[in-house]
Design a protein around this motif. Structure first.
Motif, PDB file in Angstrom:
ATOM      1  N   ALA A 145       0.848  -1.185   0.000  1.00 56.46           N
ATOM      2  CA  ALA A 145       0.000   0.000   0.000  1.00 56.46           C
ATOM      3  C   ALA A 145       0.887   1.239   0.000  1.00 56.46           C
ATOM      4  O   ALA A 145       2.021   1.222   0.493  1.00 56.46           O
ATOM      5  CB  ALA A 145      -0.917  -0.008   1.218  1.00 56.46           C
ATOM      6  N   SER A 146       0.385   2.331  -0.550  1.00 53.05           N
ATOM      7  CA  SER A 146       1.218   3.527  -0.726  1.00 53.05           C
ATOM      8  C   SER A 146       1.260   4.379   0.533  1.00 53.05           C
ATOM      9  O   SER A 146       1.044   5.591   0.507  1.00 53.05           O
ATOM     10  CB  SER A 146       0.706   4.352  -1.907  1.00 53.05           C
ATOM     11  N   PHE A 147       1.516   3.739   1.684  1.00 59.80           N
ATOM     12  CA  PHE A 147       1.738   4.416   2.955  1.00 59.80           C
ATOM     13  C   PHE A 147       3.185   4.178   3.384  1.00 59.80           C
ATOM     14  O   PHE A 147       3.770   3.139   3.058  1.00 59.80           O
ATOM     15  CB  PHE A 147       0.795   3.895   4.037  1.00 59.80           C
ATOM     16  N   ARG A 148       3.739   5.100   4.136  1.00 57.99           N
ATOM     17  CA  ARG A 148       5.147   4.965   4.508  1.00 57.99           C
ATOM     18  C   ARG A 148       5.370   3.738   5.384  1.00 57.99           C
ATOM     19  O   ARG A 148       4.548   3.406   6.243  1.00 57.99           O
ATOM     20  CB  ARG A 148       5.640   6.222   5.227  1.00 57.99           C
ATOM     21  N   PRO A 149       6.473   3.023   5.174  1.00 62.43           N
ATOM     22  CA  PRO A 149       6.819   1.904   6.045  1.00 62.43           C
ATOM     23  C   PRO A 149       7.269   2.419   7.410  1.00 62.43           C
ATOM     24  O   PRO A 149       7.539   3.613   7.583  1.00 62.43           O
ATOM     25  CB  PRO A 149       7.972   1.223   5.298  1.00 62.43           C
ATOM     26  N   ARG A 150       7.327   1.522   8.365  1.00 65.11           N
ATOM     27  CA  ARG A 150       7.757   1.869   9.721  1.00 65.11           C
ATOM     28  C   ARG A 150       8.908   0.975  10.143  1.00 65.11           C
ATOM     29  O   ARG A 150       8.960  -0.209   9.763  1.00 65.11           O
ATOM     30  CB  ARG A 150       6.606   1.696  10.713  1.00 65.11           C
ATOM     31  N   ALA A 151       9.816   1.523  10.938  1.00 66.67           N
ATOM     32  CA  ALA A 151      10.953   0.772  11.460  1.00 66.67           C
ATOM     33  C   ALA A 151      10.683   0.371  12.906  1.00 66.67           C
ATOM     34  O   ALA A 151      10.122   1.132  13.675  1.00 66.67           O
ATOM     35  CB  ALA A 151      12.228   1.603  11.377  1.00 66.67           C
ATOM     36  N   LEU A 152      11.089  -0.842  13.265  1.00 68.18           N
ATOM     37  CA  LEU A 152      10.968  -1.304  14.642  1.00 68.18           C
ATOM     38  C   LEU A 152      12.035  -2.341  14.910  1.00 68.18           C
ATOM     39  O   LEU A 152      12.789  -2.717  14.001  1.00 68.18           O
ATOM     40  CB  LEU A 152       9.580  -1.897  14.917  1.00 68.18           C
ATOM     41  N   ARG A 153      12.106  -2.798  16.153  1.00 68.61           N
ATOM     42  CA  ARG A 153      13.037  -3.868  16.517  1.00 68.61           C
ATOM     43  C   ARG A 153      12.265  -4.985  17.206  1.00 68.61           C
ATOM     44  O   ARG A 153      11.456  -4.737  18.092  1.00 68.61           O
ATOM     45  CB  ARG A 153      14.146  -3.349  17.445  1.00 68.61           C
ATOM     46  N   LEU A 154      12.562  -6.204  16.794  1.00 67.40           N
ATOM     47  CA  LEU A 154      12.009  -7.394  17.414  1.00 67.40           C
ATOM     48  C   LEU A 154      13.157  -8.282  17.845  1.00 67.40           C
ATOM     49  O   LEU A 154      14.009  -8.640  17.029  1.00 67.40           O
ATOM     50  CB  LEU A 154      11.108  -8.148  16.433  1.00 67.40           C
ATOM     51  N   SER A 155      13.180  -8.596  19.149  1.00 67.59           N
ATOM     52  CA  SER A 155      14.274  -9.412  19.705  1.00 67.59           C
ATOM     53  C   SER A 155      15.629  -8.809  19.359  1.00 67.59           C
ATOM     54  O   SER A 155      16.599  -9.527  19.076  1.00 67.59           O
ATOM     55  CB  SER A 155      14.186 -10.857  19.196  1.00 67.59           C
ATOM     56  N   VAL A 177      13.634  -4.492  11.864  1.00 70.95           N
ATOM     57  CA  VAL A 177      12.534  -4.982  11.042  1.00 70.95           C
ATOM     58  C   VAL A 177      11.793  -3.774  10.488  1.00 70.95           C
ATOM     59  O   VAL A 177      11.722  -2.727  11.136  1.00 70.95           O
ATOM     60  CB  VAL A 177      11.564  -5.861  11.871  1.00 70.95           C
ATOM     61  N   PHE A 178      11.259  -3.914   9.288  1.00 70.31           N
ATOM     62  CA  PHE A 178      10.384  -2.892   8.728  1.00 70.31           C
ATOM     63  C   PHE A 178       8.983  -3.470   8.585  1.00 70.31           C
ATOM     64  O   PHE A 178       8.810  -4.604   8.148  1.00 70.31           O
ATOM     65  CB  PHE A 178      10.895  -2.411   7.372  1.00 70.31           C
ATOM     66  N   ALA A 179       7.984  -2.687   8.976  1.00 69.64           N
ATOM     67  CA  ALA A 179       6.585  -3.060   8.800  1.00 69.64           C
ATOM     68  C   ALA A 179       6.005  -2.213   7.676  1.00 69.64           C
ATOM     69  O   ALA A 179       6.221  -0.999   7.628  1.00 69.64           O
ATOM     70  CB  ALA A 179       5.801  -2.843  10.092  1.00 69.64           C
TER      71      ALA A 179
END
Length: 375
Positions: free
Chosen positions: A184-194, A198-200
């Motif tokens: 979808a044409s929405f900005r991705p988000r950055a996060l950390r898992l363990s 990761v990018f969502a």
């Protein structure tokens, strides 16, 4: 044309008009000499760029390091707004919004890097230290909604110390959304898992479904490639927009708040992230969905020992809802707005002292106070 040039700044203390006959929590309207067309919150590239550019001489100009529980992007304690007639940086000082006027040309220059060369036109990238991710390859989902074929990830690589000038080595990889899906044409988000980056990114799945994927490394170390490592089952309703990433329930790990559905009929969902596929933890109807490039949701930072909330417009855009998520999604409050929300939602401060800024369709900015809100 803008009447302020980049070097010319004017610090103004907020002048606001109280909402007529509104009980606490209430809103006030900012007295800005231009109509707002764009808003960027604290966790945005524009806010960090303005805060560290030297343009601001007021308190709260420094950026802060990422909080792993709230994603993996830097933030700055300001909200930036601009339009055809000018721009401003907004900071929370002693419970009031302090406005510093800045030329729109200066802000537009700093915001240009949001959309890298080759990115989907009008899209915005996510930054996390040496990593960046942005949408590439304009396409359309089966239902005709615009989207992107790939998520391109760039990483600045370490280089040996040398007296000879050399370009910083950068690795680039493009990850597709998967079979029968586009981004979808929405900005991705950055996060950390363990502890791992990761990018969502939201997806469109066929003609009538949507969701999001997690894109992570295939293995350990910077040499490892990237791929989709988890995805939600396709959910009925398009498009899907990631509204916030935080530990909304105190589970000890970040969760993804997602709004799916057309304008006027959006559903808010909370997804828990574990070692397997994301798990739907709760949902509630009645929030603003639909396409668009504005950030129409903001995480409200908690006071010490509390939990974050999510602020977003009601389904018709005519009210601001502040949603708590522990024990099920429920509104802590709803505040009627003087015009529909349109250009953005952003939050400054924490807990009951937070102020939520809402960019309205008529070019004004409403500031909602959370003082007196009951859990």
């Amino acid at each position: 044309m803008c009447e302020w040039k980049a070097p010319l700044l004017l610090g103004l203390l907020l002048t606001a008009t109280p909402a007529a006959a509104a009980a606490e929590p209430a809103f006030v309207l900012l007295d800005l000499p231009f109509k707002v067309a764009h808003m960027r919150g604290p966790r945005s590239e524009v806010a960090v760029s303005v805060a560290t550019s030297g343009l601001l001489a007021t308190a709260g100009r420094k950026s802060s390091v990422p909080n792993p529980a709230d994603g993996d992007e830097e933030s700055a304690p300001i909200v930036v707004v601009w339009g055809e007639g000018g721009g401003a940086a907004l900071a929370l000082v002693d419970g009031a919004i302090r406005t510093t006027l800045i030329g729109a040309e200066a802000i537009e220059g700093l915001s240009a890097s949001e959309t890298p060369r080759g990115a989907l036109p009008g899209s915005r990238r996510a930054l996390a230290g040496p990593l960046s991710a942005y949408l590439t390859g304009a396409t359309r989902a089966a239902g005709g909604l615009p989207g992107a074929a790939g998520l391109t990830i760039r990483e600045r690589r370490p280089m040996a110390v040398s007296t000879d000038p050399k370009p910083v080595p950068i690795s680039t990889i493009t990850v597709p959304a998967g079979a029968e899906a586009v981004f979808a044409s929405f900005r991705p988000r950055a996060l950390r898992l363990s502890g791992r980056p990761v990018f969502a990114a939201a997806t469109l799945n066929g003609a009538a479904a949507s969701g999001f994927v997690l894109v992570g490394r295939q293995g350990e170390g910077p040499e490892a490639g990237w791929s989709v490592v988890a995805r939600t089952p396709p959910q009925e309703g398009t498009p899907a927009r990631i509204a916030g990433i935080a530990d909304f329930t105190g589970a000890g790990a970040p969760q993804v708040a997602l709004v799916k559905g057309a304008a006027g009929a959006g559903t808010l969902q909370l997804w828990s992230l574990g070692t397997g596929s994301p798990t739907l933890s709760g949902e509630a109807a009645g929030y603003l969905g639909g396409p668009g490039d504005a950030d129409l949701a903001a995480t409200v930072e908690p006071e010490r020992g509390g939990l974050p909330d999510l602020a977003l417009p009601s389904a018709d855009g005519q009210a601001l809802a502040v949603v708590a998520m522990k024990g099920g999604l429920h509104d802590r409050l709803r505040v009627p707005l003087p015009a529909p929300a349109a250009t953005g939602v952003a939050s400054l401060g924490a807990g009951g002292g937070a102020r939520v800024l809402v960019g309205l369709a008529d070019g004004r900015v409403a500031v909602v106070s959370l003082d007196g809100a009951k859990p």
